[in-house]
Design a protein around this motif. Structure first.
Motif, PDB file in Angstrom:
ATOM      1  N   GLN A  86       0.820  -1.247   0.048  1.00  0.00           N
ATOM      2  CA  GLN A  86      -0.118   0.044   0.089  1.00  0.00           C
ATOM      3  C   GLN A  86       0.784   1.200  -0.105  1.00  0.00           C
ATOM      4  O   GLN A  86       0.237   2.221  -0.274  1.00  0.00           O
ATOM      5  N   CYS A  87       2.126   1.177   0.293  1.00  0.00           N
ATOM      6  CA  CYS A  87       2.821   2.227   0.296  1.00  0.00           C
ATOM      7  C   CYS A  87       4.361   1.862   0.483  1.00  0.00           C
ATOM      8  O   CYS A  87       4.722   0.681   0.976  1.00  0.00           O
ATOM      9  N   ASN A  88       5.322   2.686  -0.058  1.00  0.00           N
ATOM     10  CA  ASN A  88       6.772   2.221   0.398  1.00  0.00           C
ATOM     11  C   ASN A  88       6.947   2.591   1.924  1.00  0.00           C
ATOM     12  O   ASN A  88       6.403   3.291   2.413  1.00  0.00           O
ATOM     13  N   LEU A  89       8.192   1.925   2.282  1.00  0.00           N
ATOM     14  CA  LEU A  89       8.536   2.157   3.747  1.00  0.00           C
ATOM     15  C   LEU A  89       8.899   3.616   4.179  1.00  0.00           C
ATOM     16  O   LEU A  89       8.522   4.156   5.191  1.00  0.00           O
ATOM     17  N   HIS A  90       9.225   4.317   3.132  1.00  0.00           N
ATOM     18  CA  HIS A  90       9.662   5.550   3.519  1.00  0.00           C
ATOM     19  C   HIS A  90       8.214   6.442   3.982  1.00  0.00           C
ATOM     20  O   HIS A  90       8.139   7.504   4.929  1.00  0.00           O
ATOM     21  N   GLU A  91       7.287   6.175   3.102  1.00  0.00           N
ATOM     22  CA  GLU A  91       6.111   6.940   3.093  1.00  0.00           C
ATOM     23  C   GLU A  91       5.303   6.429   4.596  1.00  0.00           C
ATOM     24  O   GLU A  91       4.801   7.130   5.485  1.00  0.00           O
ATOM     25  N   LEU A  92       5.401   5.242   4.838  1.00  0.00           N
ATOM     26  CA  LEU A  92       4.946   4.539   5.792  1.00  0.00           C
ATOM     27  C   LEU A  92       5.670   5.148   7.065  1.00  0.00           C
ATOM     28  O   LEU A  92       4.973   5.461   8.341  1.00  0.00           O
ATOM     29  N   ARG A  93       6.989   5.406   7.294  1.00  0.00           N
ATOM     30  CA  ARG A  93       7.754   5.981   8.318  1.00  0.00           C
ATOM     31  C   ARG A  93       7.048   7.399   8.457  1.00  0.00           C
ATOM     32  O   ARG A  93       6.973   7.538   9.619  1.00  0.00           O
ATOM     33  N   ALA A  94       6.946   7.933   7.378  1.00  0.00           N
ATOM     34  CA  ALA A  94       6.554   9.546   7.573  1.00  0.00           C
ATOM     35  C   ALA A  94       5.131   9.686   8.195  1.00  0.00           C
ATOM     36  O   ALA A  94       4.915  10.483   8.810  1.00  0.00           O
ATOM     37  N   ARG A  95       4.203   8.681   7.861  1.00  0.00           N
ATOM     38  CA  ARG A  95       2.890   8.869   8.208  1.00  0.00           C
ATOM     39  C   ARG A  95       2.492   8.054   9.491  1.00  0.00           C
ATOM     40  O   ARG A  95       1.902   8.724  10.338  1.00  0.00           O
ATOM     41  N   GLU A  96       3.205   6.983   9.813  1.00  0.00           N
ATOM     42  CA  GLU A  96       2.855   6.091  11.051  1.00  0.00           C
ATOM     43  C   GLU A  96       3.885   6.174  12.091  1.00  0.00           C
ATOM     44  O   GLU A  96       3.671   6.010  13.200  1.00  0.00           O
ATOM     45  N   PHE A  97       5.093   6.566  11.749  1.00  0.00           N
ATOM     46  CA  PHE A  97       6.108   6.673  12.693  1.00  0.00           C
ATOM     47  C   PHE A  97       7.028   7.929  12.886  1.00  0.00           C
ATOM     48  O   PHE A  97       8.124   8.069  12.886  1.00  0.00           O
ATOM     49  N   ARG A  98       6.113   9.218  12.870  1.00  0.00           N
ATOM     50  CA  ARG A  98       6.844  10.380  12.612  1.00  0.00           C
ATOM     51  C   ARG A  98       7.620  10.673  13.949  1.00  0.00           C
ATOM     52  O   ARG A  98       8.740  11.576  13.731  1.00  0.00           O
ATOM     53  N   ARG A  99       7.471   9.964  15.022  1.00  0.00           N
ATOM     54  CA  ARG A  99       8.174  10.133  16.219  1.00  0.00           C
ATOM     55  C   ARG A  99       9.467   9.734  16.206  1.00  0.00           C
ATOM     56  O   ARG A  99      10.452   9.852  16.914  1.00  0.00           O
ATOM     57  N   LEU A 100       9.966   8.905  15.047  1.00  0.00           N
ATOM     58  CA  LEU A 100      11.180   8.321  14.914  1.00  0.00           C
ATOM     59  C   LEU A 100      12.041   9.222  14.172  1.00  0.00           C
ATOM     60  O   LEU A 100      13.300   8.872  13.888  1.00  0.00           O
ATOM     61  N   ALA A 101      11.725  10.337  13.767  1.00  0.00           N
ATOM     62  CA  ALA A 101      12.416  11.474  12.900  1.00  0.00           C
ATOM     63  C   ALA A 101      13.659  11.610  13.783  1.00  0.00           C
ATOM     64  O   ALA A 101      13.819  12.002  14.952  1.00  0.00           O
ATOM     65  N   GLY A 102      14.907  11.534  13.191  1.00  0.00           N
ATOM     66  CA  GLY A 102      16.192  11.657  13.757  1.00  0.00           C
ATOM     67  C   GLY A 102      16.511  10.729  14.979  1.00  0.00           C
ATOM     68  O   GLY A 102      17.830  10.564  15.511  1.00  0.00           O
ATOM     69  N   THR A 103      15.755   9.514  14.900  1.00  0.00           N
ATOM     70  CA  THR A 103      16.039   8.482  15.959  1.00  0.00           C
ATOM     71  C   THR A 103      16.326   7.176  14.973  1.00  0.00           C
ATOM     72  O   THR A 103      15.648   7.064  14.100  1.00  0.00           O
ATOM     73  N   VAL A 104      17.295   6.523  15.378  1.00  0.00           N
ATOM     74  CA  VAL A 104      17.526   5.174  14.905  1.00  0.00           C
ATOM     75  C   VAL A 104      17.246   4.229  16.043  1.00  0.00           C
ATOM     76  O   VAL A 104      17.969   3.761  17.035  1.00  0.00           O
ATOM     77  N   TYR A 105      16.270   3.569  15.999  1.00  0.00           N
ATOM     78  CA  TYR A 105      15.809   2.500  17.014  1.00  0.00           C
ATOM     79  C   TYR A 105      15.950   1.154  16.522  1.00  0.00           C
ATOM     80  O   TYR A 105      15.507   0.723  15.652  1.00  0.00           O
ATOM     81  N   LEU A 106      16.745   0.429  17.382  1.00  0.00           N
ATOM     82  CA  LEU A 106      17.297  -0.693  16.913  1.00  0.00           C
ATOM     83  C   LEU A 106      17.059  -1.893  18.332  1.00  0.00           C
ATOM     84  O   LEU A 106      18.196  -2.663  18.510  1.00  0.00           O
ATOM     85  N   ASP A 107      16.115  -1.655  18.898  1.00  0.00           N
ATOM     86  CA  ASP A 107      15.676  -2.700  20.043  1.00  0.00           C
ATOM     87  C   ASP A 107      14.418  -3.331  19.840  1.00  0.00           C
ATOM     88  O   ASP A 107      13.617  -3.336  20.655  1.00  0.00           O
ATOM     89  N   HIS A 108      13.949  -3.741  18.674  1.00  0.00           N
ATOM     90  CA  HIS A 108      12.913  -4.362  18.456  1.00  0.00           C
ATOM     91  C   HIS A 108      12.596  -5.767  19.279  1.00  0.00           C
ATOM     92  O   HIS A 108      11.629  -6.031  19.381  1.00  0.00           O
ATOM     93  N   ALA A 109      13.620  -6.130  19.504  1.00  0.00           N
ATOM     94  CA  ALA A 109      13.607  -7.774  20.375  1.00  0.00           C
ATOM     95  C   ALA A 109      13.300  -7.388  21.520  1.00  0.00           C
ATOM     96  O   ALA A 109      12.643  -8.093  22.545  1.00  0.00           O
ATOM     97  N   GLY A 110      13.589  -6.136  21.942  1.00  0.00           N
ATOM     98  CA  GLY A 110      13.008  -5.657  23.501  1.00  0.00           C
ATOM     99  C   GLY A 110      11.844  -5.272  23.247  1.00  0.00           C
ATOM    100  O   GLY A 110      10.864  -5.831  24.106  1.00  0.00           O
ATOM    101  N   ALA A 111      11.344  -4.486  22.340  1.00  0.00           N
ATOM    102  CA  ALA A 111       9.885  -3.997  22.307  1.00  0.00           C
ATOM    103  C   ALA A 111       9.704  -3.255  20.819  1.00  0.00           C
ATOM    104  O   ALA A 111      10.678  -2.529  20.676  1.00  0.00           O
ATOM    105  N   THR A 112       8.981  -3.751  20.001  1.00  0.00           N
ATOM    106  CA  THR A 112       8.888  -3.000  18.700  1.00  0.00           C
ATOM    107  C   THR A 112       7.635  -1.818  19.101  1.00  0.00           C
ATOM    108  O   THR A 112       7.339  -1.617  20.085  1.00  0.00           O
ATOM    109  N   LEU A 113       7.398  -1.228  18.012  1.00  0.00           N
ATOM    110  CA  LEU A 113       7.130  -0.004  18.145  1.00  0.00           C
ATOM    111  C   LEU A 113       5.432  -0.106  17.417  1.00  0.00           C
ATOM    112  O   LEU A 113       5.216  -0.651  16.426  1.00  0.00           O
ATOM    113  N   PHE A 114       4.504   0.770  17.923  1.00  0.00           N
ATOM    114  CA  PHE A 114       2.961   0.619  17.437  1.00  0.00           C
ATOM    115  C   PHE A 114       3.248   1.718  16.467  1.00  0.00           C
ATOM    116  O   PHE A 114       3.664   2.806  16.728  1.00  0.00           O
ATOM    117  N   ALA A 115       1.971   1.514  15.445  1.00  0.00           N
ATOM    118  CA  ALA A 115       1.809   2.471  14.441  1.00  0.00           C
ATOM    119  C   ALA A 115       0.895   3.601  14.953  1.00  0.00           C
ATOM    120  O   ALA A 115      -0.130   3.496  15.588  1.00  0.00           O
TER     121      ALA A 115
END
Length: 867
Positions: free
Chosen positions: A25-54
């Motif tokens: 339905q969209c490419n990943l960059h559009e998905l990040r911009a729409r669903e995960f704006r809070r990740l702007a400027g952040t590199v989150y690499l602890d998904h095994a600890g807890a992934t993020l909700f959209a």
């Protein structure tokens, strides 16, 4: 490293050809911009600890709650019936996600995966050891989560044997030709293993389920019937699980691992052939078909879910699970796409990371893995490693974590609640674990090296919203920090939480063209430097820390130790207030760290989360009994030094895990701070009637810690920094620009970053770490240990901008420990007359017993005031 400068997304399309079709339905960059704006400027690499909700997941769930009335499912009214039916629909949705039919499996909601494991430990039909029987066995893979290993405490209480099984031993069991189960022996045994190691990402064969149950692969040679508990919490976060093909008897999961929300809900999937065997030892509301209060009469409900869901389940969280599955399917197209995408990112990162070499050919990292990332069937999207120096020595994970934070890279360190895997990969013996604990190391702390050996490692992991740029940013961080230290200030788009490049930070930190704000004030300090300041009224020449040099010292021997600067920090993490003479209170310098800024939840803010705190400048006016607070673009505001009888009710806050009684300083200053930071904030002060005692640590038995009290400081009453130590660091930070001109951080810039109370002119760099105590006039202080530095030393105290060079250079030069300055403590003065600390006072050090005077040059020997 290939591919770092390529077109964004190009490598990902090569690595995962089906990715674009999967996220249709969209490419990943559009998905990040729409669903995960809070990740702007952040590199989150602890998904095994807890992934993020959209974002849409939470929005849809909230809308559901706003549009419908959900009552207690145990009631019979219309709203309760709606809840009951919705919950049952979610059960079916869960089973469908795992390709399991309601005829084969039931879903028991729990508080999480750990609660599901505890339920199994208590409800499994164990048979105790007896004179004629060895009883049941509980076997678990050594590469298991703490929550699995912890089951043994419950089963030991009922006389059952536990046996840890190494992965290599289980793999060899089939080759040993284990005997098939005796059909006449129904003694129940339980074998538990993780579908995916949460330590290394190794994926253990799902075929083991059928092999163990059939006796073709036996954990131990013992007669009986084997049941299999598959710990799927880590595995199902990024991969599909088909329970129709791999029919484990018991499967615990946590939903936040899959789609980030809700965080307090899990489930135990129970095969219906096992359900009748589970035993109930407790019954709560909703689980009883009938019972009597006066006698032991209890009849459980018929279905396994009703029997084991004690009390009212978290039904709103269950409804949130429905929206989690909806969002996951809508955004990604399914778990197969997530598996391919996350594995492609992990393989790309693993390949690049394992190829990094120092100029001498030594590897930059040591990766802990049982696979070569050849297939998602054998490896999950987890990479576990330690960073090495060019001699092959491990750099402590705590230092790696601190450096990563400077680039706003979020990863995880330690042993990840998996001691067995940690021991195996890091070659830590049982005796070493016990020795480390005796030395004070506990799970989750920052003690990363003991005797040069690592106690844990670093882990990165990917989720469905992770991008190639995340992987590249991480690799760039590793290269810039350890392969090219001179270029450590270069940044990538996600390196700075404030969106400012570190190169700009360096330029701002070295701008000395403008006149110093302290010019013209030094003559006023001269009298105070020799102790001519009047009694405890106002501090003479008090100024904020913007000076470019030391305060004057009296004529005489320049080789002696002298106090050159005194700073207090009235508001925790805010700017310093420089004085020339200041009263000593029961908790240190009077009013030092007496206030702190908290957010809307009452959580203390520090410069690590809010660097702009350093731009808030407090001034103490003792005569007028007020503190004036200033900031650029804001009108000054006054706050009384002491609470009044009209103050708000005392509330509790936390500082370094200690509870402290505080009071709110009022709506006026709260509004002022909220306008400055752009979010709700409050100023609170430690209550004058509250006493916070210092904690006694190892090696401080001689210090009467119980009589020393603290303000809102983290560790100790005072922090001392030696100018000679700062000067040495300044020389190490010096670099040559492209024109060959030597550049360095200004001395005062470095001093302000370390936020000390007492600055002295020493004779040798870091000599203060060999002192047991000091005397300044009639004041006696004990050195209680070095100050372990965090990322705050990377913040320019004049601008709030970050630059990681200081932390990195300090880490390199100080053998990775990043210590700078020493903590001081003293008990309350016995004299009833006021005591003062003054600039220009001579400092008399006392050497530690294990430091010999004859090891020092004659001009550098401290005076032993104990004689």
């Amino acid at each position: 490293m290939a591919g770092v400068g390529a077109e964004p997304g190009a490598e990902l399309r090569v690595l995962a050809p089906g990715f674009a079709q999967g996220y249709r339905q969209c490419n990943l960059h559009e998905l990040r911009a729409r669903e995960f704006r809070r990740l702007a400027g952040t590199v989150y690499l602890d998904h095994a600890g807890a992934t993020l909700f959209a974002q849409s997941q939470l929005a849809n769930f909230t809308k559901d709650l706003m549009d419908n009335v959900y009552g207690n499912p145990h009631s019979q009214n219309t709203s309760s019936k709606l809840t009951h039916d919705t919950v049952e629909q979610v059960r079916y949705r869960i089973l469908a996600h795992f390709h399991a039919s309601p005829e084969d499996y039931s879903v028991i909601f729990t508080a999480g995966c750990t609660a599901a494991l505890k339920l199994v430990a208590e409800a499994f039909p164990w048979v105790s050891r007896g004179p004629e029987s060895s009883g049941s066995h509980f076997c678990y893979l050594t590469d298991s989560h703490t929550s699995v290993v912890g089951m043994r405490k419950a089963i030991m209480a009922v006389g059952v044997t536990f046996i840890p099984v190494r992965p290599e031993d289980l793999r060899l069991a089939e080759k040993r030709g284990a005997a098939a189960c005796d059909p006449d022996c129904q003694l129940p045994h339980l074998f538990c293993y993780p579908a995916q190691s949460n330590f290394s990402g190794t994926r253990y064969p799902l075929s083991w389920i059928a092999e163990v149950k059939a006796g073709r692969r036996s954990p131990v040679s013992t007669p009986g019937k084997w049941f299999v508990l598959l710990d799927a919490a880590s595995y199902v976060s990024t991969s599909p699980l088909d329970l129709s093909a791999h029919q484990a008897d018991l499967v615990p999961i946590s939903f936040y691992k899959i789609f980030g929300f809700p965080t307090g809900l899990g489930a135990l999937l129970v095969h219906n052939r096992v359900a009748p065997l589970l035993r109930k030892t407790y019954f709560g509301g909703g689980t009883a078909a009938a019972y009597l209060v006066g006698e032991d009469f209890y009849v459980p409900r018929s279905s396994v879910t009703e029997r084991f869901e004690d009390g009212t389940i978290s039904f709103l969280d269950v409804i949130a699970v429905k929206h989690g599955f909806d969002t996951l399917e809508r955004l990604t197209g399914g778990m197969e796409n997530i598996q391919q995408h996350t594995f492609s990112l992990a393989r790309y990162t693993y390949t690049a990371l394992s190829s990094l070499r120092y100029p001498n050919g030594a590897p930059v990292v040591r990766i802990y893995s049982d696979t070569e990332f050849s297939s998602p069937e054998v490896q999950g999207p987890i990479i576990n490693f330690n960073v090495l120096d060019d001699n092959g020595d491990v750099i402590g994970y705590s230092q790696v974590d601190k450096m990563a934070c400077l680039h706003n890279i979020h990863l995880r360190t330690g042993c990840f609640c998996n001691t067995g895997a940690c021991q195996r990969h890091l070659q830590i013996s049982n005796e070493m674990v016990k020795k480390h604990h005796q030395a004070g190391h506990v799970c989750g702390d920052n003690v990363d090296l003991i005797d040069g050996q690592p106690t844990g490692s670093v882990r990165i992991s990917f989720g469905y919203m992770s991008t190639l740029e995340d992987a590249q940013a991480f690799l760039t961080f590793i290269r810039a920090t350890w392969l090219h230290p001179a270029a450590g200030h270069t940044t990538h788009p996600a390196a700075d939480a404030l969106g400012r490049g570190a190169a700009q930070d360096r330029a701002a930190g070295q701008d000395t063209s403008s006149p110093s704000p302290r010019e013209g004030t030094l003559p006023a300090l001269a009298a105070a430097a020799v102790g001519l300041c009047p009694a405890p009224c106002e501090a003479v020449g008090a100024q904020p820390t913007t000076s470019s040099g030391a305060a004057p010292v009296p004529d005489g021997d320049l080789g002696t130790h002298v106090v050159t600067n005194i700073y207090l920090y009235p508001i925790k993490s805010c700017a310093a207030f420089e004085v020339s003479r200041w009263p000593i209170g029961k908790q240190g310098l009077l009013y030092d760290r007496s206030w702190m800024v908290v957010n809307h939840n009452g959580i203390c803010l520090s410069q690590k989360q809010e660097p702009r705190l350093c731009l808030i400048r407090p001034f103490i006016h003792l005569q007028h009994r007020v503190m004036v607070i200033e900031a650029k673009g804001m009108e000054p505001i006054e706050v009384p030094l002491e609470e009044s009888s009209e103050q708000a009710q005392v509330c509790q806050s936390k500082v370094c895990a200690d509870r402290v009684n505080t009071y709110d300083c009022g709506e006026k200053i709260s509004n002022w701070l909220s306008r400055f930071f752009g979010r709700p904030c409050h100023l609170i002060k430690q209550s004058s009637s509250f006493q916070r005692n210092a904690k006694k640590k190892h090696g401080q038995d001689q210090f009467p810690a119980a009589t020393a009290t603290l303000s809102l400081v983290n560790e100790a009453q005072y922090l001392l920094v030696n100018r000679s130590s700062v000067w040495e660091l300044q020389q190490q930070l010096s670099t040559s620009n492209e024109n060959g001109r030597q550049e360095s951080f200004p001395m005062q810039d470095l001093i302000s970053r370390f936020r000390a109370n007492i600055i002295i002119s020493g004779t040798r760099a870091f000599e203060e770490e060999n002192w047991d105590g000091i005397s300044v006039g009639s004041l006696h202080f004990q050195v209680v240990g070095p100050c372990h530095r965090c990322q705050m030393i990377c913040i320019d105290q004049k601008t709030g901008q970050r630059n990681q060079d200081v932390f990195q250079k300090l880490s390199e030069s100080r053998k990775r420990q990043v210590n700078f300055g020493v903590y001081l403590m003293h008990t309350s003065p016995d004299s009833s007359s006021p005591c003062f600390l003054s600039v220009g006072s001579q400092v008399l050090p006392v050497l530690k017993e294990n430091v010999q005077h004859h090891d020092l040059p004659a001009s550098e020997k401290p005076q032993d005031v104990s004689s």
